[in-house]
Design an enzyme around this catalytic site. Structure first.
Site, PDB file in Angstrom:
ATOM      1  N   HIS A  36      60.030 -17.773 -19.423  1.00  0.00           N
ATOM      2  CA  HIS A  36      60.986 -16.776 -19.909  1.00  0.00           C
ATOM      3  C   HIS A  36      62.360 -17.099 -19.329  1.00  0.00           C
ATOM      4  O   HIS A  36      62.469 -17.473 -18.157  1.00  0.00           O
ATOM      5  CB  HIS A  36      60.553 -15.378 -19.489  1.00  0.00           C
ATOM      6  N   ASP A  58      68.822  -8.985 -19.189  1.00  0.00           N
ATOM      7  CA  ASP A  58      67.802  -9.566 -20.069  1.00  0.00           C
ATOM      8  C   ASP A  58      67.803  -8.823 -21.405  1.00  0.00           C
ATOM      9  O   ASP A  58      67.274  -7.723 -21.512  1.00  0.00           O
ATOM     10  CB  ASP A  58      66.431  -9.463 -19.403  1.00  0.00           C
ATOM     11  N   CYS A  91      63.834 -15.065 -26.235  1.00  0.00           N
ATOM     12  CA  CYS A  91      64.647 -15.099 -25.015  1.00  0.00           C
ATOM     13  C   CYS A  91      65.576 -16.292 -24.922  1.00  0.00           C
ATOM     14  O   CYS A  91      66.732 -16.162 -24.484  1.00  0.00           O
ATOM     15  CB  CYS A  91      63.749 -15.034 -23.782  1.00  0.00           C
TER      16      CYS A  91
END
Length: 254
Positions: free
Chosen positions: A105, A120, A67
């Site tokens: 995250h 995302d 991420c």
């Protein structure tokens, strides 16, 4: 950043404008083209978050990342096009039901015409196009039906297989508060180096396909197509590298 090369790499055709249609197409193409993977961690290649290093890894060497890499790079692309993008902090839900710490995250918040969208491309098996940040509104996609439930300052990202009465799996929670990229440094270092991080414990390389998903998990190659799952055990490092090349066009020595 060479925006046109990035767009070409993910297979985006047409004019890139700061509108919802473009955002949806960019997100979808990125998910199909750039895998979620932790190969740099497993093979001790290091995590480098400078813009040129990320561009070289993702575009020049046809790699993916996790991420902190993927969503940073995607944010730079969106900003270059003219989108209003902010970094936001997510907390992953563990198997025991507890949530991880802040900055566990990194996700993105895009504002379009007064509406926030959750963006995302760095979570793995998740939504393929952005989600409207609107509590309790079902948002069906090919990868499941997603809901955002409000809980105080948090939104809980949930995936269901059917309507609101069906079982829900909470993926992570987040707030829409903008964060500086530097605030994620500590957790990025933890996830890329700590023996307690799941990213250091097993290899994963995964991306959706037009009608399924392909995943390499340690020595298991999992192909899902039209809801049919096929699993193959790999018996050597050579077989694993061959699978990376055959299914992801990744050469670890490049």
């Amino acid at each position: 950043m060479d925006k046109q090369r990035y767009l070409q790499h993910i297979g985006f055709a047409g004019a890139a404008r700061p509108d919802l249609t473009t955002l949806q197409q960019l997100h979808h193409r990125h998910m199909l083209s750039v895998p979620f993977e932790n190969l740099s961690i497993i093979y001790r290649q290091g995590i480098h978050l400078e813009e040129q290093a990320l561009f070289s890894k993702i575009v020049d060497r046809n790699r993916g990342g996790f991420c902190y890499e993927l969503n940073k790079m995607f944010a730079l692309l969106l900003q270059d096009i003219g989108f209003d993008v902010q970094f936001i902090s997510g907390e992953i839900r563990a198997r025991d039901g507890h949530f991880g710490p802040a900055y566990d995250h990194l996700a993105l918040r895009v504002e379009l015409e007064g509406q926030f969208w959750l963006v995302d491309v760095g979570f793995g098996d998740s939504f393929l196009t952005p989600l409207k940040i609107a509590p309790a509104e079902p948002q069906p996609q090919a990868s499941g039906t997603f809901h955002l439930e409000r809980e105080g300052d948090y939104y809980l990202l949930e995936r269901r297989n059917g309507d609101r009465s069906s079982h829900a799996k909470t993926l992570y929670r987040f707030t829409v508060q903008p964060r500086a990229l530097s605030e994620f440094d500590g957790m990025c270092h933890y996830h890329s180096s700590s023996p307690e991080s799941h990213f250091t414990q097993r290899l994963v390389c995964s991306r959706p396909t037009e009608n399924g998903r392909v995943t390499l998990s340690d020595n298991k190659l999992i192909l899902t197509e039209d809801h049919q799952r096929h699993e193959t055990t790999l018996h050597s490092e050579r077989q694993r590298r061959d699978a990376l090349w055959r299914h992801f066009a990744i050469d670890l020595d490049a």
